[in-house]
Design an enzyme around this catalytic site. Sequence first.
Site, PDB file in Angstrom:
ATOM      1  N   ASP A  40       7.568 -20.578  32.180  1.00 14.44           N
ATOM      2  CA  ASP A  40       6.301 -20.740  31.468  1.00 14.44           C
ATOM      3  C   ASP A  40       5.257 -21.363  32.389  1.00 14.44           C
ATOM      4  OD1 ASP A  40       7.793 -19.847  29.419  1.00 14.44           O
ATOM      5  OD2 ASP A  40       7.565 -21.627  28.146  1.00 14.44           O
ATOM      6  N   PHE A  72       3.872 -18.923  34.746  1.00 14.28           N
ATOM      7  CA  PHE A  72       2.953 -18.046  34.012  1.00 14.28           C
ATOM      8  C   PHE A  72       1.598 -18.729  33.859  1.00 14.28           C
ATOM      9  CE2 PHE A  72       0.899 -16.396  30.253  1.00 14.28           C
ATOM     10  CZ  PHE A  72       1.101 -15.026  30.356  1.00 14.28           C
ATOM     11  N   LEU A 125       2.454   2.713  -0.348  1.00 12.08           N
ATOM     12  CA  LEU A 125       3.747   3.380  -0.508  1.00 12.08           C
ATOM     13  C   LEU A 125       4.176   3.326  -1.972  1.00 12.08           C
ATOM     14  CD1 LEU A 125       5.731   1.836   2.511  1.00 12.08           C
ATOM     15  CD2 LEU A 125       4.984   4.215   2.293  1.00 12.08           C
ATOM     16  N   GLU A 163      13.540   1.661   7.821  1.00 11.62           N
ATOM     17  CA  GLU A 163      12.903   0.538   8.513  1.00 11.62           C
ATOM     18  C   GLU A 163      12.762  -0.634   7.559  1.00 11.62           C
ATOM     19  OE1 GLU A 163       9.122   1.975  10.021  1.00 11.62           O
ATOM     20  OE2 GLU A 163      10.035   3.942  10.297  1.00 11.62           O
ATOM     21  N   LYS A 185      10.794  -3.388   5.578  1.00 14.41           N
ATOM     22  CA  LYS A 185       9.426  -3.463   5.057  1.00 14.41           C
ATOM     23  C   LYS A 185       8.947  -4.891   5.244  1.00 14.41           C
ATOM     24  CE  LYS A 185       6.591  -1.968   1.164  1.00 14.41           C
ATOM     25  NZ  LYS A 185       5.732  -3.103   0.973  1.00 14.41           N
ATOM     26  N   ASP A 200       6.794  -8.110   5.256  1.00 14.47           N
ATOM     27  CA  ASP A 200       5.870  -8.606   4.257  1.00 14.47           C
ATOM     28  C   ASP A 200       4.780  -9.428   4.942  1.00 14.47           C
ATOM     29  OD1 ASP A 200       4.950  -8.796   1.737  1.00 14.47           O
ATOM     30  OD2 ASP A 200       6.313 -10.382   1.098  1.00 14.47           O
ATOM     31  N   ARG A 250      -6.273  -3.241   6.722  1.00 20.58           N
ATOM     32  CA  ARG A 250      -6.133  -2.053   5.893  1.00 20.58           C
ATOM     33  C   ARG A 250      -7.335  -1.886   4.966  1.00 20.58           C
ATOM     34  NH1 ARG A 250      -1.034  -0.553   2.098  1.00 20.58           N
ATOM     35  NH2 ARG A 250      -2.162  -1.117   0.251  1.00 20.58           N
ATOM     36  N   GLU A 274       2.347  -4.406  11.077  1.00 22.17           N
ATOM     37  CA  GLU A 274       2.238  -5.496  10.129  1.00 22.17           C
ATOM     38  C   GLU A 274       2.166  -6.812  10.904  1.00 22.17           C
ATOM     39  OE1 GLU A 274       2.310  -4.154   7.129  1.00 22.17           O
ATOM     40  OE2 GLU A 274       2.638  -5.821   5.727  1.00 22.17           O
ATOM     41  N   TYR A 276       5.015   0.266  13.342  1.00 23.75           N
ATOM     42  CA  TYR A 276       5.905   1.215  12.701  1.00 23.75           C
ATOM     43  C   TYR A 276       5.357   2.614  12.492  1.00 23.75           C
ATOM     44  CZ  TYR A 276       3.325  -0.861   8.804  1.00 23.75           C
ATOM     45  OH  TYR A 276       2.348  -1.352   8.004  1.00 23.75           O
ATOM     46  N   LYS A 303      11.565   6.954   5.485  1.00 26.98           N
ATOM     47  CA  LYS A 303      10.606   8.009   5.829  1.00 26.98           C
ATOM     48  C   LYS A 303      11.348   9.273   6.225  1.00 26.98           C
ATOM     49  CE  LYS A 303       7.538   4.459   7.625  1.00 26.98           C
ATOM     50  NZ  LYS A 303       7.104   3.720   8.805  1.00 26.98           N
ATOM     51  N   LYS A 323      12.277  -1.580  -2.969  1.00 30.77           N
ATOM     52  CA  LYS A 323      11.972  -3.014  -3.048  1.00 30.77           C
ATOM     53  C   LYS A 323      13.198  -3.786  -3.487  1.00 30.77           C
ATOM     54  CE  LYS A 323       7.285  -3.347  -2.722  1.00 30.77           C
ATOM     55  NZ  LYS A 323       6.142  -4.076  -3.143  1.00 30.77           N
ATOM     56  N   CYS A 365       0.435 -42.096 -15.096  1.00 35.32           N
ATOM     57  CA  CYS A 365       1.281 -42.062 -13.910  1.00 35.32           C
ATOM     58  C   CYS A 365       2.666 -42.623 -14.238  1.00 35.32           C
ATOM     59  CB  CYS A 365       0.628 -42.884 -12.807  1.00 35.32           C
ATOM     60  SG  CYS A 365       1.692 -43.059 -11.365  1.00 35.32           S
ATOM     61  N   CYS A 412       2.943 -46.140 -12.308  1.00 31.13           N
ATOM     62  CA  CYS A 412       2.069 -47.308 -12.494  1.00 31.13           C
ATOM     63  C   CYS A 412       1.272 -47.246 -13.793  1.00 31.13           C
ATOM     64  CB  CYS A 412       1.128 -47.457 -11.303  1.00 31.13           C
ATOM     65  SG  CYS A 412      -0.182 -46.224 -11.274  1.00 31.13           S
ATOM     66  N   CYS A 424      -2.936 -39.442  -9.678  1.00 28.55           N
ATOM     67  CA  CYS A 424      -2.995 -40.834 -10.098  1.00 28.55           C
ATOM     68  C   CYS A 424      -4.071 -41.481  -9.239  1.00 28.55           C
ATOM     69  CB  CYS A 424      -1.655 -41.531  -9.872  1.00 28.55           C
ATOM     70  SG  CYS A 424      -1.820 -43.319  -9.953  1.00 28.55           S
ATOM     71  N   CYS A 430      -0.566 -48.115  -6.838  1.00 29.46           N
ATOM     72  CA  CYS A 430       0.570 -47.301  -7.275  1.00 29.46           C
ATOM     73  C   CYS A 430       1.666 -47.331  -6.193  1.00 29.46           C
ATOM     74  CB  CYS A 430       0.051 -45.892  -7.501  1.00 29.46           C
ATOM     75  SG  CYS A 430       1.244 -44.747  -8.137  1.00 29.46           S
TER      76      CYS A 430
HETATM   77  P1  AMP Z   1       2.536  -1.497  -0.619  1.00 24.52           P
HETATM   78  O1  AMP Z   1       1.589  -2.538  -0.067  1.00 24.52           O
HETATM   79  O2  AMP Z   1       3.607  -2.091  -1.484  1.00 24.52           O
HETATM   80  O3  AMP Z   1       1.856  -0.310  -1.162  1.00 24.52           O
HETATM   81  O4  AMP Z   1       3.361  -0.991   0.643  1.00 24.52           O
HETATM   82  C1  AMP Z   1       2.736  -0.353   1.702  1.00 24.52           C
HETATM   83  C2  AMP Z   1       2.637  -1.315   2.840  1.00 24.52           C
HETATM   84  O5  AMP Z   1       3.905  -1.657   3.350  1.00 24.52           O
HETATM   85  C3  AMP Z   1       1.984  -0.703   4.015  1.00 24.52           C
HETATM   86  O6  AMP Z   1       0.585  -0.738   3.899  1.00 24.52           O
HETATM   87  C4  AMP Z   1       2.431  -1.597   5.120  1.00 24.52           C
HETATM   88  O7  AMP Z   1       1.535  -2.674   5.221  1.00 24.52           O
HETATM   89  C5  AMP Z   1       3.721  -2.193   4.626  1.00 24.52           C
HETATM   90  N1  AMP Z   1       4.870  -1.940   5.512  1.00 24.52           N
HETATM   91  C6  AMP Z   1       5.698  -2.908   5.963  1.00 24.52           C
HETATM   92  N2  AMP Z   1       6.656  -2.410   6.741  1.00 24.52           N
HETATM   93  C7  AMP Z   1       6.444  -1.068   6.838  1.00 24.52           C
HETATM   94  C8  AMP Z   1       7.105  -0.022   7.522  1.00 24.52           C
HETATM   95  N3  AMP Z   1       8.204  -0.229   8.252  1.00 24.52           N
HETATM   96  N4  AMP Z   1       6.592   1.219   7.400  1.00 24.52           N
HETATM   97  C9  AMP Z   1       5.489   1.449   6.636  1.00 24.52           C
HETATM   98  N5  AMP Z   1       4.825   0.483   5.963  1.00 24.52           N
HETATM   99  C10 AMP Z   1       5.293  -0.770   6.054  1.00 24.52           C
HETATM  100 ZN    ZN Z   2       0.338 -44.263 -10.097  1.00 24.23          ZN
END
Ligand code: AMP
Ligand code: ZN
Length: 667
Positions: free
Chosen positions: A31, A34, A81, A112, A114, A116, A135, A171, A223, A286, A310, A404, A407, A422, A428
Amino acid sequence: MDAKEKIVSLRKELHDHNHRYYILDTPIISDQAFDFLLKELQQLEAEHPEFYDANSPTQRVGGGFTKNFETKAHRFPMYSLDNTYSSEELQQWEQRILKRLGDDVPLSYTCELKFDGASISLTYVQGQLQQGLTRGDGTQGDDVTQNLKTIPTIPLELQGNPPELFEIRGEIVLPWKGFEAMNAKRIAAGEPPYMNPRNTASGSLKLQDSSLVAERPLECFLYALAGDDLPIKTQWEALQQARSWGFKVPDSARLAHSLSEVLDFISHWDKTRKDLPFEIDGIVIKVNSLEQQQALGFTAKAPRWAIAYKFQAEQVQSRLEKVSYQVGRTGAITPVAHLEPVLISGTTVKRASLHNQDQIEKLDLRLQDAVLVEKGGEIIPKIVGVVSEQRGRIEDQIRFIDRCPECETPLVRIAGEAQHYCPNALGCPPQRVGKIQHFISRKAMDIDGLGAETVQLLFDHQLIEHCADLYSLTAEQLLPLERMAEKSVANLIAGIQKSKDQPFHKLLFGLGIRYVGETVAKKLTRHFGSMDQLMQADIDTLIQVDEIGERIAHSLVDFWQQSENRNLIEQLKMHGLTMEQEQIQTVDNNLFNGKKFVVSGVFQNHSREEIKAKIEAAGGILQSGVSKTTTAVVAGEGMGPSKRTKADTLGVPIWDETTFLDKLELG
Ligand code: AMP
Ligand code: ZN
């Protein structure tokens, strides 16, 4: 090698190390090495603004400020999706596909994770990152390019042979570890924690100051490719190609040749997803062949060739035994549900968070209710519903307390906030102990040899009532206590004495004034320089400070207004704690050695002369006009427009006051 060649080769080298470190996970230099190369490049770029490059590795640190994010159209729409929750629904999806394509076509799928987080679309032109959009509504999103550049897993320059022009979707996620660290900071500042990593990730993309984004441990997983005439025939190939161009494509993806292989993949991750360092909310399946994808096309909202499976957040039934109320350091009241112990995702759960009064009322909770408990995106399990056939008695309805529990002071609820407080901050007990515990904590006074439990012990024995009392503790008082040997007493007292030298901003943070976290404490210190100055500032003066709003200003003024707090500060002063910002002698005197600066405009926290003095103290040279040799323009409010234009055309960076001070302090 001339400067230009050197710059170009350093950039290439740094891009490459970045890729090895963040994408391949196999760094070949330390590091430190770098950082050394990066500094070298920074210096050369500062000396040669004519070779400016928007995608230089030096851009990663951020610093750009976006007031309004421009909305731009997606070249290819970003779809959502369709969701499924069961294997039957998946089979129906496959049936619909076969109906469109013909019963006997061979089908394979990519599976793949998904992720979040927040989805984004990146455009690359000739191997260079050109633009990154959120998006948005799927047809247009916000241009957050500046912020995205600070995320190290997003390549600024590609490897291998990418197409001339294409988009790639991915994502932005905030892994658990980073999320929890951010929350620990907020809690220490008396602020409510963030709810989940997803919202925090998408919030991060819209921060105006990109250097704040750079501080957040965000990652980007890719992805999908979009473009005309891309050199690929399947989604699987797309993933491999993208990886070869330097993108972070998780290797969790699999190619499945039948629905039963898809189901195996799903059940594997349903079991193991809790071990992932980041959150996923399902699996995306897919159709692999792009030709088949094309034949299937889209509905108005989503592709027909992909579907999300899901996961159910695991829900378990339990019984509500009682509700208790915790009083935090800032007086915030948190209701806690006590449950009959149940096992959720491998851990025994006895407590669940109820957040606040509104939530209790929404659930209409009664004692002995059968409740559904879920451990979802949040760290603490929560109650998501009651089982209507197994209700407690109406007379056992939970009523939020109005006093509270510690106190007896009547609680208050600040307009616009969901939380009760409180207000008896000074009397307190848990607030008092919590304040001292906060005061001694690592990010505040950082007192060696003293921990939260010892503070509680000292408080219970009435040896300390507030933090100033720490400084008059004697060995005779401490020795009789449990677990206090002579050595630990000596250490403790030495640690307490040493803390007197902690810098002023840490003391200010340590006072535990509501909304005054570490960052705010630093800002205030920079602006006011000393406790006396800060205490004299009224609301109007306070809110003129960058990023200090009414909420913080009122909190400060209220704090000073209480005579107990003023006494406390007097006492701390008497004990010799640091009440002023240290002078910058501590800074490396050669930091700006020989570098040239232009100072222009009016600054918030310093006079222009002070800024100039700081530059000279660090070995820098002052110039009156911007030229090719200028390292940076340090600009305040109202910098001359001609200077700005000149700096822009020459590519000389413009540092605002904060940036300047950061560079000075952090090197
Ligand atoms: P939804 O928001 O429930 O409609 O799901 C669609 C969203 O899933 C997409 O807009 C992506 O942001 C997300 N997503 C996460 N992982 C993937 C993946 N491997 N392929 C496609 N979409 C993904
Ligand atoms: Zn208190």
